[in-house]
Design a protein around this motif. Structure first.
Motif, short mmCIF file in Angstrom:
data_model
loop_
_atom_site.label_atom_id
_atom_site.label_comp_id
_atom_site.label_asym_id
_atom_site.label_seq_id
_atom_site.Cartn_x
_atom_site.Cartn_y
_atom_site.Cartn_z
N GLN A 103 38.25 22.36 -60.73
CA GLN A 103 38.16 22.94 -62.08
C GLN A 103 39.45 22.74 -62.86
O GLN A 103 39.43 22.38 -64.04
CB GLN A 103 37.81 24.42 -61.99
N ASN A 104 40.60 22.98 -62.21
CA ASN A 104 41.87 22.78 -62.89
C ASN A 104 42.10 21.32 -63.25
O ASN A 104 42.61 21.01 -64.33
CB ASN A 104 43.02 23.28 -62.01
N LEU A 105 41.72 20.42 -62.37
CA LEU A 105 41.88 18.99 -62.66
C LEU A 105 41.03 18.57 -63.85
O LEU A 105 41.49 17.80 -64.71
CB LEU A 105 41.51 18.16 -61.43
N GLN A 106 39.81 19.07 -63.93
CA GLN A 106 38.94 18.74 -65.06
C GLN A 106 39.55 19.18 -66.38
O GLN A 106 39.42 18.48 -67.39
CB GLN A 106 37.57 19.41 -64.87
N LYS A 107 40.24 20.30 -66.37
CA LYS A 107 40.84 20.83 -67.61
C LYS A 107 42.18 20.20 -67.95
O LYS A 107 42.48 19.97 -69.13
CB LYS A 107 41.03 22.35 -67.48
N ASN A 108 42.98 19.92 -66.94
CA ASN A 108 44.40 19.67 -67.19
C ASN A 108 44.88 18.22 -67.17
O ASN A 108 45.87 17.90 -67.82
CB ASN A 108 45.23 20.47 -66.17
N VAL A 109 44.20 17.35 -66.46
CA VAL A 109 44.67 15.96 -66.36
C VAL A 109 44.67 15.29 -67.74
O VAL A 109 45.53 14.46 -68.04
CB VAL A 109 43.82 15.16 -65.36
N SER A 110 43.72 15.66 -68.58
CA SER A 110 43.65 15.06 -69.92
C SER A 110 44.91 15.32 -70.73
O SER A 110 45.32 14.48 -71.54
CB SER A 110 42.43 15.59 -70.67
N PHE A 111 45.57 16.47 -70.52
CA PHE A 111 46.81 16.78 -71.25
C PHE A 111 47.92 15.81 -70.84
O PHE A 111 48.79 15.48 -71.65
CB PHE A 111 47.24 18.22 -70.98
N ILE A 112 47.91 15.39 -69.60
CA ILE A 112 48.92 14.43 -69.14
C ILE A 112 48.61 13.04 -69.67
O ILE A 112 49.51 12.30 -70.07
CB ILE A 112 48.99 14.44 -67.60
#
Length: 371
Positions: free
Chosen positions: A56-65
Motif C-alpha cells: 500500500q505504501n509503495l503504491q502511494k509513495n513511489v510516484s513522488f520519487i
C-alpha cells in the motif's frame, strides 16, 4: 536530616552543570548556518527502497520519487520476502518505468529475516556510484529532495546525513511525542557530526557512495544484529572529513508515524538495541546526557520538596531550562518542528520515563525482527 539538604543541593548543581553543558554543546547545530544549496554538479544516483509487506505504501509513495526534479536517477525496489502484494506492485512500476528496477529477495537460512542481507542485494544491483536511501512509508518533502541530498556529495564527502521527519497529525499527543523524540535524536546526531564525530544517520533519509560501502565490506561487521543498517553503518564508516550534513527543508523526507503508543514503543525498543554497539565515546556521552536528565528531575524534585534555599534552586532550574530552550527552540525552527518545542518540558519528562522503561524492557528481552 538537615545536614542532608546541602549535599542534595550541591548534587543538583553538579547534575545541572553537566546537563547544561550538553545543551550548550547542542547550540553548535541550533545556531549553525542554514544548510547550503545543492552543488550544481549532480551525479547520477540510485534511490534504494527496501520493503517488506509495504504494498500500500509503495503504491502511494513511489510516484513522488519518480516526479523528482533530477537529471539522471534510477530506483531500486527491494522486495524483502514479502507475503503481501509488494512483489506485484514493484513489478508494475518496473514494467512502466525504465529507470525502476526490482530485486526479489528470498529468505536465506543464514540471514533469515535480515534487512541488511536484502539491502546488500539491492546495493549490488545499483548502477550508479552514489546511493540515496528512503523507506517505503516515506515521501520526499519537495521535488528537489534528490538535488539537495546528491548535491551534498562535494569534495571528499562520501556520506550525507539527512533529516527524516514525521507527518504531523493535529490534536494527537503521541504524534507530538514521536516528533519530539525524532527532533532530539536529530539534534544529537547533527551536533556530533558538526563537532567532527558523526555517529549515526536515519535510513529513511541517508546517502552514501558504493565505494565506501564496499570499502567497509558492507554490513558484515554487524550483519548478525537485526537492526542498525543505517546508524551502525554510519557509526563505522563516517569520519570528520567524509560526512556531509543536509538539513534544508526541501531535503527532508516525511514518514507515516505510528498512531499507537504500543507500536511506537516496539519500534523504539528495536532502535535502542543498536546503541550498545556504537563507538565508546559516543555511547558514553549519549548515556551521560540521559543520566543527567534523569538525575536532574529526581534530585530537583527532592530538593524542591525540602524547600532548602528554594530561591537558588529555582535559579539553577531556570538556567537549565533557558539553555535547553535555546538549543531545542532554534533547532526546531531549523527542522520545521516548532509546535513540539512549545511543549518541550512536558515531552522531555515523558520521554525520559519512556526511555527508562524501554531500557528495563530490553534488559529482560530484546526484539529480534526488523519488521
Amino acid at each position: 536530616m538537615e545536614q542532608f539538604y546541602p549535599a542534595l543541593f550541591y548534587t543538583l548543581i553538579g547534575v545541572t552543570f553537566v546537563n547544561v553543558a550538553f545543551y550548550v554543546f547542542y547550540w553548535l547545530f541550533a545556531f549553525a548556518k542554514a544548510s547550503q544549496k545543492p552543488n550544481k554538479s549532480l551525479p547520477p544516483v540510485s534511490v534504494i527502497i527496501c520493503a517488506k509487506n509495504e504494498s500500500q505504501n509503495l503504491q502511494k509513495n513511489v510516484s513522488f520519487i519518480l516526479e523528482q526534479d533530477y537529471p539522471e536517477f534510477e530506483i531500486i525496489l527491494i522486495n524483502d520476502a514479502s507475503s503481501d502484494d509488494t512483489e506485484e506492485v514493484m513489478e508494475a512500476y518496473a514494467l512502466a518505468h525504465k529507470n525502476v528496477h526490482q530485486v526479489n529477495v528470498v529468505n536465506n537460512e543464514a540471514f533469515w529475516g535480515n534487512k541488511k542481507y536484502a539491502l546488500t542485494l539491492g546495493i549490488k544491483r545499483a548502477s550508479y556510484a552514489h546511493m540515496i536511501f528512503i523507506d517505503a512509508d516515506c515521501v520526499p518533502a519537495s521535488p528537489l529532495w534528490l538535488r539537495h541530498m546528491a548535491g551534498s556529495f562535494v569534495a571528499k564527502k562520501e556520506i550525507v546525513l539527512g533529516y527524516g521527519a514525521y507527518q504531523k497529525i493535529k490534536g494527537s499527543f503521541i504524534n507530538k511525542l514521536i516528533r519530539f523524540e525524532t527532533l532530539m535524536t536529530a539534534i544529537q546526531y547533527f551536533t556530533y557530526a558538526k563537532a567532527g564525530r558523526p555517529y549515526m544517520g536515519v535510513g529513511r533519509n541517508l546517502a552514501y557512495t558504493a565505494a565506501i560501502f564496499y570499502e567497509q565490506k558492507g554490513f558484515i561487521s554487524h550483519m548478525k544484529i537485526k537492526s542498525g543498517d543505517d546508524d551502525l553503518f554510519v557509526n563505522q564508516a563516517s569520519t570528520r572529513k567524509n560526512t556531509a550534513l543536509q538539513y534544508h527543508p526541501e531535503s527532508f523526507t516525511i514518514s507515516t508515524p505510528k498512531t499507537s503508543f504500543d507500536a511506537w514503543i516496539t519500534q523504539k525498543r528495536r532502535h535502542i538495541t543498536t546503541a550498545s554497539h556504537y563507538k565508546f565515546l559516543e555511547k558514553f556521552l549519549l548515556s551521560l546526557f540521559y543520566v543527567s536528565q534523569l538525575l536532574f528531575f529526581m534530585v530537583g524534585i527532592a530538593v524542591l520538596a525540602t524547600m532548602y534555599k528554594w530561591e537558588f534552586v529555582l535559579a539553577v532550574i531556570g538556567a537549565r531550562y533557558f539553555a535547553a530552550w535555546l538549543a531545542i527552540g532554534f533547532s526546531a525552527r531549523k527542522l520545521r518542528e516548532k509546535d513540539v518545542a512549545y511543549f518541550y518540558p512536558i515531552f522531555e519528562m515523558v520521554l525520559v520515563c519512556v526511555q527508562l522503561s524501554i531500557f528495563i524492557s530490553n534488559l529482560i528481552s530484546k526484539p529480534t525482527k526488523w519488521k
